[in-house]
Design an enzyme around this catalytic site. Structure first.
Site, PDB file in Angstrom:
ATOM      1  N   GLY A  85     109.666  89.483  -8.527  1.00 56.35           N
ATOM      2  CA  GLY A  85     110.920  90.236  -8.548  1.00 56.35           C
ATOM      3  C   GLY A  85     110.656  91.736  -8.678  1.00 56.35           C
ATOM      4  O   GLY A  85     111.395  92.561  -8.147  1.00 56.35           O
ATOM      5  N   GLU A 107      99.379  90.512  -9.226  1.00 56.97           N
ATOM      6  CA  GLU A 107      99.592  89.604 -10.367  1.00 56.97           C
ATOM      7  C   GLU A 107      98.854  88.285 -10.146  1.00 56.97           C
ATOM      8  O   GLU A 107      98.250  87.734 -11.070  1.00 56.97           O
ATOM      9  CB  GLU A 107     101.080  89.343 -10.560  1.00 56.97           C
ATOM     10  CG  GLU A 107     101.831  90.549 -11.121  1.00 56.97           C
ATOM     11  CD  GLU A 107     103.335  90.380 -11.162  1.00 56.97           C
ATOM     12  OE1 GLU A 107     103.968  91.035 -11.986  1.00 56.97           O
ATOM     13  OE2 GLU A 107     103.887  89.604 -10.366  1.00 56.97           O
ATOM     14  N   LYS A 167     115.033  82.229 -18.380  1.00 56.30           N
ATOM     15  CA  LYS A 167     114.108  82.078 -17.240  1.00 56.30           C
ATOM     16  C   LYS A 167     113.644  80.629 -17.050  1.00 56.30           C
ATOM     17  O   LYS A 167     113.044  80.303 -16.038  1.00 56.30           O
ATOM     18  CB  LYS A 167     112.877  82.978 -17.431  1.00 56.30           C
ATOM     19  CG  LYS A 167     113.182  84.463 -17.632  1.00 56.30           C
ATOM     20  CD  LYS A 167     113.470  85.147 -16.333  1.00 56.30           C
ATOM     21  CE  LYS A 167     113.755  86.630 -16.462  1.00 56.30           C
ATOM     22  NZ  LYS A 167     112.610  87.493 -16.515  1.00 56.30           N
TER      23      LYS A 167
HETATM   24  C1  5RP Z   1     106.899  91.456 -11.193  1.00 51.69           C
HETATM   25  C2  5RP Z   1     107.180  90.135 -11.810  1.00 51.69           C
HETATM   26  C3  5RP Z   1     107.830  90.123 -13.141  1.00 51.69           C
HETATM   27  O1  5RP Z   1     107.023  89.462 -14.043  1.00 51.69           O
HETATM   28  C4  5RP Z   1     109.147  89.418 -13.033  1.00 51.69           C
HETATM   29  O2  5RP Z   1     109.922  90.074 -12.053  1.00 51.69           O
HETATM   30  C5  5RP Z   1     109.897  89.416 -14.373  1.00 51.69           C
HETATM   31  O3  5RP Z   1     110.304  90.707 -14.695  1.00 51.69           O
HETATM   32  P1  5RP Z   1     111.142  91.021 -16.001  1.00 51.69           P
HETATM   33  O4  5RP Z   1     110.257  90.759 -17.162  1.00 51.69           O
HETATM   34  O5  5RP Z   1     111.522  92.476 -15.867  1.00 51.69           O
HETATM   35  O6  5RP Z   1     112.349  90.111 -15.987  1.00 51.69           O
HETATM   36  O7  5RP Z   1     106.871  89.088 -11.288  1.00 51.69           O
HETATM   37  O8  5RP Z   1     106.382  91.313  -9.901  1.00 51.69           O
END
Ligand code: 5RP
Length: 230
Positions: A97, A104, A122
């Protein structure tokens, strides 16, 4: 997620960090809470070295004086701590996201252990309500998109596959100079089959399905912190 829950999850993850560790540092607001908590410990004398999963995280870690290295200098990490967009059964994750899914995944795969930190919202029974980020090379975008749609359809998945754009309307560019397609399949009952299908499509650099990578989830709720092991 409220800032307090992010901080709670980040601070709980610190209990898994030991002096001398080589750490993968995730991206996103929850991972940022962990990096900030880590920075405070480093300032107190904790000795660790980190590999950031994005330019954003690198800048934050540098501002906190957390020593950084690369996967060229250190090829295996002890632990990666990162957030997620969705956490399904068996700790199958949707990530990306924040646009950092490629680094990652490389960093998580180079780690002996990955811990995912998040709030209770989540956790899902079936992943896919969050659009699946798929990183693609700009060349051949139209053709790659069609191939992704066809592969998904063969698995009974349907929904818009949309090019991610910035608030100014330009295509969003990852740290690696790629585009991201966000696939709104709503439900992905068989993530492994989709992951295998996406991996065979030329032009797909990586996708946000993290399968078999996270072994522990730290879930922060207003009622306290829960851990889930795979
Ligand atoms: C970034 C990611 C993040 O871990 C994911 O979007 C969650 O983000 P947040 O902790 O701001 O909810 O995969 O590429």
């Amino acid at each position: 997620m409220s800032v307090d829950l992010k901080r709670l999850a980040g601070e709980a993850a610190l209990a898994h960090v030991e002096s001398g560790m080589r750490l993968g540092l995730g991206t996103g607001s929850t991972a940022e809470a962990f990096v900030r908590a880590l920075g405070a410990r480093v300032a107190e004398g904790l000795q660790v070295v980190g590999v950031p999963t994005s330019d954003r995280t690198a800048a934050l870690a540098e501002s906190l004086s957390i020593p950084l290295t690369t996967l060229e200098d250190v090829t295996e990490l002890n632990l990666t701590i990162d957030g997620a967009d969705e956490i399904g059964p068996d700790l199958v994750l949707i990530k990306g996201g924040g646009g950092a899914l490629l680094r990652e995944k490389i960093v998580a795969a180079a780690s002996r252990k990955m811990i995912v930190i998040a709030d209770g919202s989540k956790l899902v029974q079936t992943i896919g309500a969050f659009p699946l980020p798929i990183e693609v090379v700009p060349f051949g975008l139209g053709s790659t998109t069609l191939k992704i749609e066809a592969a998904a359809q063969a698995l009974g998945l349907q929904g818009p596959v949309a090019l991610r754009r910035t608030s100014e309307g330009a295509p969003y560019l990852t740290d690696g100079g790629h585009f991201i397609l966000d696939a709104s399949f709503r439900r992905i009952p068989d993530p492994k089959a989709l992951a295998e299908a996406l991996a065979t499509i030329p032009g797909v650099v990586e996708h946000g399905l993290f399968i078999g990578l996270a072994s522990l989830a730290i879930i922060a709720r207003t009622s306290g912190v829960e851990t889930i092991s795979r």
